[in-house]
Design a protein around this motif. Structure first.
Motif, short mmCIF file in Angstrom:
data_model
loop_
_atom_site.label_atom_id
_atom_site.label_comp_id
_atom_site.label_asym_id
_atom_site.label_seq_id
_atom_site.Cartn_x
_atom_site.Cartn_y
_atom_site.Cartn_z
N ASN A 4 1.98 1.72 -3.54
CA ASN A 4 0.87 2.23 -4.38
C ASN A 4 0.58 3.69 -4.10
O ASN A 4 0.37 4.49 -5.02
N GLN A 45 -10.41 1.48 -6.75
CA GLN A 45 -9.87 2.09 -7.97
C GLN A 45 -10.24 1.26 -9.19
O GLN A 45 -10.54 0.08 -9.07
N SER A 76 0.83 -1.21 0.00
CA SER A 76 0.00 0.00 0.00
C SER A 76 0.86 1.26 0.00
O SER A 76 0.50 2.26 -0.62
N PHE A 84 -5.59 2.44 0.22
CA PHE A 84 -5.54 1.31 -0.71
C PHE A 84 -6.08 0.02 -0.10
O PHE A 84 -6.18 -0.99 -0.78
N SER A 140 -9.99 -1.19 -1.75
CA SER A 140 -9.66 -0.79 -3.10
C SER A 140 -10.90 -0.53 -3.95
O SER A 140 -11.65 -1.45 -4.24
#
Ligand code: HEM
Length: 448
Positions: A315, A378, A312, A373, A376
């Motif tokens: 990211n 995304q 994470s 993250f 999630s």
């Protein structure tokens, strides 16, 4: 009215210079002034239409590859890698060649590179001075360079790869120097003898090619069974008609993998360390995870998937500090993208950096918060550090795997402190943007 007059407004040439000096500041300023769409004009090349609208990013990634040419947009890099690299091809040739490369970069293959990645990291970390300031980013480059030599080219600790290592190091140092970055301009490609910069690059390339072609022939005749390196997999790969990849193509792909793979990963890891140094609580938590996962043992492939918090952190760093802040697709015909009519011959440039900072997608967007993250939500159009669609970074799994290993090794072996008063800004290093001044740090060793 020429079609290009209908393009969204954007900065003038003078303001555009800031893209080289401080790209993140430049992009922030453009977004504040022009919003989701703006045009960046550079003399001699077609206009770049930047967009941070996720709907536009989606249309670009899902769009017709015959009309959206990435290979053409990448072509200035051909000076560094050779024009037969898949990076410069467009559909259908691109797809045909990429299909042969993909299996070697599949996530499931990564465990076979864990030793190479850990060894490259450990050797470098062992050489770091203690209690004395040094630049971390060049060390990250040394680690990613050595990882590619081992995992991609397949050279280990024996003597066989030492000449290739030395020559490639010189060539890629030259490429990432201020002058080398300009090699993409034809005017800079003048061979005025071996003391001229381009002349040196030409001679180094010739020497490297001789070693590579000899190595290809040796492996073709000895056989590559049992070898896990990517070069050997490419030598064994076959097109649908049963033919192998020609040596000249493999040669260009090997340069591509070195160039695309080592600068980007090194710069990203430098940003990760910079974020950890400026967020000591996150640093402590990441280290606690590493200590608990390793449990006093040497890091191996089975540990990598358990480094969830480290993942994470990586990211979240790639969200805020993307080392490739935008990508490009050259339009081969007029297109309407997210409701905006664009003429042929412009390059549409999905802006990774700005998509990653949209407040409706990322609440408190400038805050460094790896925990975002955990849950999630995304999509490939809202988190895109590796680009997307049929051109998504081939080495994404390789880079992600390596970064977890290297960051874990650093956290377990040394304690890092930032240099007094240091504040990072983004500066161009080869094809990526890295923390300024090489990221000065001070290390002390931890007992294992
Ligand atoms: C953190 C590290 C890395 C980042 C941030 C990164 C980022 C990117 C981006 C943004 C693209 C363009 C994608 C697009 O146009 O949609 C790309 C393409 C590519 N990358 Fe990476 N990359 C990284 C590491 C690597 C590594 C380790 C390798 C190989 C060893 C690699 C090989 C490639 C290749 C071959 C392409 C061209 C793909 C194609 O056109 O089909 N990259 N990368």
């Amino acid at each position: 009215m020429p079609a290009s007059d209908a393009l969204p407004p954007g900065p003038n040439l003078f303001a555009t210079f800031d893209f080289i000096r401080n790209p993140f500041r430049f992009l922030d300023a453009c977004a504040a002034r022009y919003g989701d769409w703006f045009t960046v004009r550079v003399p001699g090349v077609s206009p770049f239409v930047f967009t941070s609208d996720p709907a536009a990013v989606r249309e670009v990634f899902l769009g017709d590859p015959d009309a959206l040419h990435a290979g053409e947009a990448n072509r200035p890099l051909g000076a560094f890698m050779g024009a037969r690299s898949s990076l410069f091809l467009d559909a259908p040739e691109h797809l045909r060649q990429r299909r042969l490369l993909l299996p070697a970069f599949h996530g499931e293959q990564m465990a076979s590179h864990a030793d190479a990645m850990r060894t490259a990291a450990d050797n470098a970390i062992a050489s770091w001075p203690t209690g004395k300031q040094f630049a971390l980013h060049p060390q990250m480059r040394a680690i990613t360079f050595e990882t590619i030599i081992r995992a991609v080219f397949g050279f280990g600790d024996d003597e066989s790869g030492s000449e290739l290592r030395a020559l490639m190091r010189q060539l890629f140092e030259l490429y990432s120097s201020k002058l080398g970055t300009l090699f993409s301009l034809p005017a800079m490609q003048i061979d005025a003898g071996r003391w001229s910069p381009w002349g040196r690059a030409v001679r180094l390339t010739r020497q490297i090619d001789a070693i590579l072609f000899e190595e290809f022939a040796r492996r073709r005749s000895d056989g590559v069974e049992g070898r896990a390196d990517i070069l050997s997999m490419l030598l064994a790969a076959r097109y649908e008609d049963g033919n192998p990849l020609p040596d000249a193509v493999i040669r260009d792909e090997m340069y591509t993998l070195m160039l695309a793979g080592h600068e980007t990963t090194a710069a990203t890891m430098a940003w990760v360390i910079n974020r950890l140094l400026t967020n000591p609580n996150v640093m402590d938590r990441a280290r606690a995870e590493v200590v608990s996962v390793l449990d006093g043992k040497q890091l191996e492939a089975s540990h990598v998937g358990k480094l969830k918090f480290v993942e994470s952190v990586i990211n979240e760093t790639m969200r805020l500090d993307p080392v490739v802040p935008n990508i490009g697709r050259g339009l081969k015909r007029p297109m309407t993208i997210a409701g905006r009519a664009l003429p042929a011959d412009v390059t549409i440039a999905p802006c990774i950096y700005l998509v990653h900072r949209r407040p409706e997608l990322w609440p408190n967007p400038t805050q460094f918060n790896p925990e975002r993250f955990f849950e999630s939500r995304q999509t490939p159009y809202t988190f895109l550090p590796f680009g997307g669609g049929p051109r998504r970074c081939l080495g994404a799994a390789f880079a992600s795997y390596q970064m977890k290993i290297v960051i874990a090794e650093i956290l377990s072996r040394v304690e890092l402190k930032p240099a007094d008063g240091y504040v990072a800004s983004a500066t161009r290093k080869g094809i990526a943007f890295a923390p300024s001044d090489g990221l000065p740090v001070i290390a002390t060793r931890r007992s294992l």
